[in-house]
Design a protein around this motif. Structure first.
Motif, PDB file in Angstrom:
ATOM      1  N   ILE A  29     -11.213   5.285  -2.626  1.00 37.24           N
ATOM      2  CA  ILE A  29     -10.112   5.112  -1.676  1.00 37.24           C
ATOM      3  C   ILE A  29      -8.947   6.034  -2.004  1.00 37.24           C
TER       4      ILE A  29
ATOM      5  N   ARG B  42      -6.302   2.234   8.487  1.00 36.68           N
ATOM      6  CA  ARG B  42      -7.448   2.317   7.583  1.00 36.68           C
ATOM      7  C   ARG B  42      -8.764   2.108   8.328  1.00 36.68           C
TER       8      ARG B  42
ATOM      9  N   ILE C  66     -13.618   5.654   2.569  1.00 37.16           N
ATOM     10  CA  ILE C  66     -12.495   5.146   3.334  1.00 37.16           C
ATOM     11  C   ILE C  66     -11.599   6.282   3.809  1.00 37.16           C
TER      12      ILE C  66
ATOM     13  N   TYR D 202      -8.060   7.195   6.485  1.00 35.21           N
ATOM     14  CA  TYR D 202      -6.926   6.681   7.257  1.00 35.21           C
ATOM     15  C   TYR D 202      -6.753   7.592   8.461  1.00 35.21           C
TER      16      TYR D 202
ATOM     17  N   LYS E  56      -6.611   8.617   1.698  1.00 37.53           N
ATOM     18  CA  LYS E  56      -5.423   7.794   1.485  1.00 37.53           C
ATOM     19  C   LYS E  56      -4.353   8.567   0.714  1.00 37.53           C
TER      20      LYS E  56
END
Length: 387
Positions: free
Chosen positions: A200, A243, A262, A264, A275
């Protein structure tokens, strides 16, 4: 009379309940601590082991390190120097539990971590309080939670007499979780022996604990297991980033490098970023170039005369984020510009950016061959020395 043969000593060890010879001070040869209770001793050599160390298993299957068993050794496994304990970060000088992955525990730290695992609160807790006084605040400003490696400040914590600290919330962490970003296997609370970056935040936490899938080498920091679903900061970007917890490969629009998990997203601008790239500085002054440079999500042809990075000389993907000098029309990779903290400083606003550019251009008019010799931070200001 109970006698114990022990692999660490040539003679058998005789049990002593500790009630006789109360005035005698002896130290355990395994952990180095003063023996206050029952022990096993050699009557010929003055060799002593407290009962816990004497009965310690020669091989331990530790849940924080599921790859291999840990083996008990009487001294450092390394030819040069003593290792650092993976639990307390102090030098190991006596008995250790060791794995070929270069993970080493003090013998007592191995058992203390087990107490953490089984949530043996009564044995583990020595103090149970939040940070209060200013003196206490300053003292613990440098102390980190063993698990998440974050400061103890402003959060309740517990500690052991060996100066082992944990946030209460970290003490209560589950040992196994399921996570939307990794839907194939469970994630287990582990040591990060492979020094893998968090999927992340993309940062690497070398000490403490992380959540990990050993099969897929998938890692999440404790703090990143529940990242903020929306990040909204007008100083970073005019729209909020939302997110997306899908295991999806993407090319980060801010830095131009690959992302696998992940992201954004800004739906207004159709941006998909790491992130950590949400908070990239918009304006910086770099030692690599005479003028301040600005971050852009894409650069068109007439804004630069070359597609090669100023630093590494590799081609920059113009359709992704980079740093650009509008005066000299050059381009540089984000990761090249920010490679070392001492190579740049952040410029807070567009007005400061324009002011610095004007000043440097004026100096450059008088002496076109000038270059930055040194940048010194004084308080909140940066002094630029020019030669």
């Amino acid at each position: 009379m109970e006698v114990l043969p022990h692999f660490s000593h040539v003679h058998p060890l005789v049990f002593n309940d500790g009630r006789s010879h109360k005035s005698e001070e002896v130290y355990c040869c395994a952990c180095g601590e003063l023996v206050l209770g029952p022990r096993f001793s050699c009557v010929d050599c003055g060799f002593h082991l407290d009962k816990n160390c004497a009965e310690a298993p020669v091989e331990m299957n530790h849940p924080f390190h599921r790859k291999h068993n840990l083996k008990l050794m009487t001294s450092s496994p390394y030819v040069k120097g003593n290792p650092v304990c993976g639990f307390c970060n102090n030098i190991c000088e006596k008995f250790v539990y060791h794995c070929s992955c270069n993970l080493v525990f003090h013998i007592k730290c191995a058992f203390l971590s087990y107490k953490f695992l089984v949530k043996n609160f009564r044995e583990l807790v020595h103090q149970d309080k939040p940070i209060s006084s200013e003196c206490h605040y300053q003292e613990l400003e440098r102390v980190q939670c063993f698990a998440c490696q974050k400061p103890l400040l402003e959060s309740d914590y517990i500690s052991h007499e060996s100066r082992f600290y944990l946030h209460k919330k970290c003490f209560e962490l589950p040992l196994e979780i399921s996570h939307l970003s990794h839907r194939y296997h469970s994630l287990f609370l582990q040591f990060n022996n492979d020094h893998l970056p968090c999927q992340i935040c993309q940062e690497t936490q070398h000490q403490g604990l992380i959540y990990c899938c050993l099969i897929c080498k998938f890692v999440l920091h404790i703090e990143c297991v529940s990242p903020p679903p929306i990040i909204e900061d007008p100083s970073i970007h005019e729209h909020p980033f939302t997110r997306c917890l899908r295991e999806l490969s993407f090319n980060c629009d801010a830095c131009g490098t690959l992302g696998n998990y992940i992201s954004y997203n800004c739906s207004t601008c159709s941006l998909m970023v790491h992130k950590k790239c949400i908070s990239l500085p918009r304006f910086i002054k770099s030692v690599l170039h005479d003028h301040p440079i600005s971050h852009k999500y894409f650069v068109v042809d007439n804004e630069c005369t070359t597609h090669d990075c100023l630093h590494c000389h590799e081609e920059v993907n113009m359709a992704c984020g980079s740093y650009n000098c509008s005066k000299c029309k050059f381009i540089i990779h984000v990761n090249c510009a920010l490679q070392k903290a001492q190579w740049y400083y952040k410029i807070e606003s567009k007005d400061d950016f324009d002011k610095l550019l004007k000043e440097l251009l004026e100096v450059g008019t008088m002496n076109p061959s000038f270059s930055i010799r040194k940048m010194i931070k004084v308080g909140e200001k940066m002094i630029v020395r020019i030669k």
